[in-house]
Scaffold this motif. Structure first.
Motif, mmCIF file in Angstrom:
data_model
loop_
_atom_site.group_PDB
_atom_site.id
_atom_site.type_symbol
_atom_site.label_atom_id
_atom_site.label_comp_id
_atom_site.label_asym_id
_atom_site.label_seq_id
_atom_site.Cartn_x
_atom_site.Cartn_y
_atom_site.Cartn_z
ATOM 1 N N ASP A 291 0.603 -0.813 0.021
ATOM 2 C CA ASP A 291 0.207 0.171 0.331
ATOM 3 C C ASP A 291 0.758 1.512 0.321
ATOM 4 O OD1 ASP A 291 -2.684 -1.163 -0.196
ATOM 5 O OD2 ASP A 291 -2.446 -1.703 2.248
ATOM 6 N N LYS A 292 1.547 1.618 0.907
ATOM 7 C CA LYS A 292 2.622 2.455 1.218
ATOM 8 C C LYS A 292 3.814 2.554 -0.582
ATOM 9 C CE LYS A 292 3.494 2.043 5.902
ATOM 10 N NZ LYS A 292 4.587 1.846 7.087
ATOM 11 N N ALA A 293 3.669 1.341 -1.442
ATOM 12 C CA ALA A 293 4.293 1.626 -2.203
ATOM 13 C C ALA A 293 3.923 2.224 -3.556
ATOM 14 C CB ALA A 293 5.471 -0.076 -3.142
ATOM 15 N N LEU A 294 2.668 1.641 -3.449
ATOM 16 C CA LEU A 294 1.829 1.903 -4.681
ATOM 17 C C LEU A 294 1.533 4.042 -4.130
ATOM 18 C CD1 LEU A 294 -1.569 -0.559 -4.211
ATOM 19 C CD2 LEU A 294 -0.196 0.319 -6.384
ATOM 20 N N GLU A 295 1.564 4.529 -2.582
ATOM 21 C CA GLU A 295 0.969 5.540 -2.599
ATOM 22 C C GLU A 295 2.653 6.112 -3.150
ATOM 23 O OE1 GLU A 295 0.214 8.592 1.148
ATOM 24 O OE2 GLU A 295 0.790 6.102 1.353
ATOM 25 N N SER A 296 3.574 5.516 -2.752
ATOM 26 C CA SER A 296 4.764 6.493 -2.903
ATOM 27 C C SER A 296 4.447 6.302 -5.182
ATOM 28 C CB SER A 296 6.844 5.871 -2.364
ATOM 29 O OG SER A 296 7.708 6.347 -2.886
ATOM 30 N N ALA A 297 3.733 5.546 -5.348
ATOM 31 C CA ALA A 297 4.875 6.019 -6.843
ATOM 32 C C ALA A 297 3.602 6.281 -7.794
ATOM 33 C CB ALA A 297 4.907 3.599 -7.394
ATOM 34 N N GLY A 298 2.969 6.871 -6.783
ATOM 35 C CA GLY A 298 1.587 7.464 -7.487
ATOM 36 C C GLY A 298 0.493 7.487 -7.946
ATOM 37 N N LEU A 299 0.263 5.690 -7.527
ATOM 38 C CA LEU A 299 -0.349 4.886 -8.513
ATOM 39 C C LEU A 299 -1.641 4.155 -7.475
ATOM 40 C CD1 LEU A 299 1.976 2.315 -9.303
ATOM 41 C CD2 LEU A 299 0.977 3.726 -10.733
ATOM 42 N N PRO A 300 -3.029 4.676 -8.214
ATOM 43 C CA PRO A 300 -4.596 3.926 -7.682
ATOM 44 C C PRO A 300 -4.190 2.893 -7.048
ATOM 45 C CG PRO A 300 -4.751 3.859 -9.934
ATOM 46 C CD PRO A 300 -3.529 4.325 -9.984
ATOM 47 N N THR A 301 -5.384 2.473 -5.815
ATOM 48 C CA THR A 301 -5.528 0.841 -5.156
ATOM 49 C C THR A 301 -5.300 0.105 -5.688
ATOM 50 O OG1 THR A 301 -6.267 2.244 -3.087
ATOM 51 C CG2 THR A 301 -6.353 0.116 -3.468
ATOM 52 N N MET A 302 -4.826 -1.276 -6.170
ATOM 53 C CA MET A 302 -4.834 -1.793 -6.488
ATOM 54 C C MET A 302 -4.096 -3.436 -5.836
ATOM 55 S SD MET A 302 -1.944 -2.096 -9.012
ATOM 56 C CE MET A 302 -1.513 -3.357 -9.526
ATOM 57 N N THR A 303 -4.520 -4.852 -6.322
ATOM 58 C CA THR A 303 -4.661 -5.958 -5.249
ATOM 59 C C THR A 303 -3.252 -6.034 -5.415
ATOM 60 O OG1 THR A 303 -5.166 -7.776 -6.730
ATOM 61 C CG2 THR A 303 -6.810 -6.335 -5.008
ATOM 62 N N ILE A 304 -2.397 -6.829 -5.378
ATOM 63 C CA ILE A 304 -1.311 -7.311 -5.395
ATOM 64 C C ILE A 304 -0.873 -8.140 -6.641
ATOM 65 C CG2 ILE A 304 -1.056 -9.855 -4.024
ATOM 66 C CD1 ILE A 304 2.127 -7.682 -4.168
ATOM 67 N N HIS A 305 -3.214 -9.392 -6.963
ATOM 68 C CA HIS A 305 -3.339 -9.514 -8.236
ATOM 69 C C HIS A 305 -2.808 -9.205 -9.050
ATOM 70 C CE1 HIS A 305 -4.388 -13.924 -9.318
ATOM 71 N NE2 HIS A 305 -5.394 -13.650 -10.510
ATOM 72 N N ASP A 306 -3.388 -8.006 -9.110
ATOM 73 C CA ASP A 306 -3.425 -6.771 -10.124
ATOM 74 C C ASP A 306 -2.075 -7.356 -11.163
ATOM 75 O OD1 ASP A 306 -6.020 -6.480 -10.728
ATOM 76 O OD2 ASP A 306 -5.884 -4.786 -9.124
ATOM 77 N N LEU A 307 -1.237 -7.868 -10.672
ATOM 78 C CA LEU A 307 0.277 -7.905 -11.379
ATOM 79 C C LEU A 307 0.605 -8.906 -12.288
ATOM 80 C CD1 LEU A 307 2.709 -6.535 -8.481
ATOM 81 C CD2 LEU A 307 2.019 -5.053 -10.279
ATOM 82 N N ARG A 308 -0.196 -9.745 -11.776
ATOM 83 C CA ARG A 308 -0.676 -11.181 -12.981
ATOM 84 C C ARG A 308 -1.590 -10.253 -13.705
ATOM 85 N NH1 ARG A 308 -1.104 -16.392 -12.954
ATOM 86 N NH2 ARG A 308 -3.401 -17.721 -14.007
ATOM 87 N N HIS A 309 -2.281 -9.604 -13.734
ATOM 88 C CA HIS A 309 -2.943 -9.211 -15.022
ATOM 89 C C HIS A 309 -1.851 -7.995 -15.533
ATOM 90 C CE1 HIS A 309 -6.577 -10.407 -12.562
ATOM 91 N NE2 HIS A 309 -6.629 -9.444 -12.366
ATOM 92 N N THR A 310 -1.349 -7.454 -14.951
ATOM 93 C CA THR A 310 -0.403 -6.501 -15.853
ATOM 94 C C THR A 310 0.549 -7.373 -16.442
ATOM 95 O OG1 THR A 310 -0.246 -4.900 -14.522
ATOM 96 C CG2 THR A 310 1.669 -4.958 -15.234
ATOM 97 N N ALA A 311 0.978 -8.550 -16.133
ATOM 98 C CA ALA A 311 1.902 -9.222 -16.898
ATOM 99 C C ALA A 311 1.437 -9.718 -18.160
ATOM 100 C CB ALA A 311 2.330 -10.484 -16.040
ATOM 101 N N ALA A 312 -0.096 -9.934 -18.335
ATOM 102 C CA ALA A 312 -1.087 -10.223 -19.211
ATOM 103 C C ALA A 312 -1.356 -9.568 -20.076
ATOM 104 C CB ALA A 312 -2.230 -11.160 -19.383
#
Length: 378
Positions: A291-312
């Motif tokens: 959560d802190k990394a998302l905020e620091s990177a200026g990204l909206p809330t997402m789940t760790i599973h969304d990184l799997r979607h990102t890979a696709a």
């Protein structure tokens, strides 16, 4: 030998049928107002005995709790995480409502009302998600399915009820730049974020990796086990669907993975906590490092599973075909991949139209159509 006898009751003359069940024990059915009704009943009993569909009324005098306990103990094919979810739904939503109910007394309308009440909630209980409603209903229906197969009841009153539709959450995809910023903001977890975002591994598959599973020469990750949190404890088991697979990773991840496994024994976990145990999913903790990394990177809330979607999405954007993406993600079929990521293939529709236009233009067909559509006499 079956017999039909009359007897006197407070309501007048009635008839009873004495007959033998398939196990040769004798039983009686009373209360028929006419001899004809008794004869029809006896004929139906003899017919069901002959074709093997006879159901002993006493067999239905068992509770859902009795059958449910046996059904739960028989779900040995489920993985520990799935077992925990099913047991929770049974304990909290199915058993309190249906546990004491005799299976022969359950009616379709009662099940439909229960499902509707779960979905809309009440003054004392909030509405349940479609996924939870479907899970609770599925447990009750499965218990009653077993009762049907055991010839305790003729039909399952839980089947055919109207169920809420499960609407999938919109996928969140990161660009290469956003993924890079998120990894940087994740500090010591940067390599894990990149592995998740570029290979499509599930969290448990990534945290279950050991140095022996990483082939630095072929640039492959062997997915052979899964680390999943069950009731506060990390359980190591087989991957989802119990199928192993080999997943490629891009060359630029090589230095990071080399550093991640440096100094570790082959059976150690690559992404581990201070005790050497697989990391726990960060989204299970409030204000986690993710959560802190998302905020620091200026990204909206997402789940760790969304990184799997990102890979696709990154793989498809790079030109990977659906079959390659299916193998990378470990989906059961390419059809499943297309169903999950149909939105990522929208551009392919435009490409199809463009290619058809090019193919038709190279022939005389378009010229013929042009002449047909030209104003004036044909």
């Amino acid at each position: 030998m079956a017999t039909i006898e009359s007897y006197d009751s407070s309501a007048g003359k009635r008839y009873r049928v004495r007959y033998r069940k398939p196990d040769h024990t004798q039983t009686t059915k009373r209360g028929f107002r006419t001899k004809r009704e008794a004869e029809v009943f006896l004929a139906s009993v003899e017919s069901r005995k002959a074709d093997g569909t006879y159901i002993d009324p006493s067999s239905a005098r068992v509770t859902v709790r009795q059958l449910g306990s046996a059904w739960l103990s028989g779900q040995t094919h489920l993985k520990p995480s799935s077992t925990a979810v099913v047991e929770s739904a049974w304990r909290l939503h199915v058993e309190p409502e249906w546990g004491a109910k005799l299976i022969g007394e359950i009616r379709y309308s009662e099940v439909q009302t229960w499902v509707a009440d779960l979905a809309r909630g009440s003054a004392t209980d909030k509405p349940k998600s479609p996924a939870l409603v479907l899970r609770a209903h599925g447990i009750l229906a499965s218990v009653l399915d077993a009762a049907v197969r055991d010839h305790r009841i003729a039909a399952n009153p839980a089947r055919g009820v109207a169920l809420p539709r499960k609407v999938g959450r919109e996928h969140r995809y990161l660009t290469h730049e956003e993924l890079h910023h998120l990894a940087q903001a994740s500090g010591q977890h940067a390599t894990l974020i990149r592995v998740l975002g570029y290979t499509g591994l599930r969290w448990g598959e990534a945290t279950g990796l050991r140095p022996r599973d990483i082939d630095l020469v072929r640039r492959r990750l062997a997915v052979v086990q899964n680390a999943v949190l069950v009731k506060g404890e990390v359980i190591i088991g087989t991957p989802k669907t119990h199928k192993r697979r080999s997943v490629p990773f891009p060359a630029f991840l090589l230095p990071s993975l080399e550093a991640a496994i440096a100094g570790r024994e082959k059976d150690d976990f690559v992404f581990a906590d201070l005790l050497g145990k697989p990391l726990i999913t960060p989204t299970t903790r409030f204000n986690s490092w993710f959560d802190k990394a998302l905020e620091s990177a200026g990204l909206p809330t997402m789940t760790i599973h969304d990184l799997r979607h990102t890979a696709a999405s990154l793989a498809i954007a790079a030109g990977a075909n659906v079959k390659a993406v299916q193998k990378m993600l470990g989906h059961a079929s390419a059809a499943m991949t297309l169903d999950v990521y149909a939105d990522l293939f929208d551009d392919d529709l435009d490409s199809v139209a463009h290619r058809l236009d090019q193919a038709a233009t190279s022939t005389s067909v378009v010229k013929m159509w042009s002449n047909e559509n030209r104003p004036g006499p044909k």
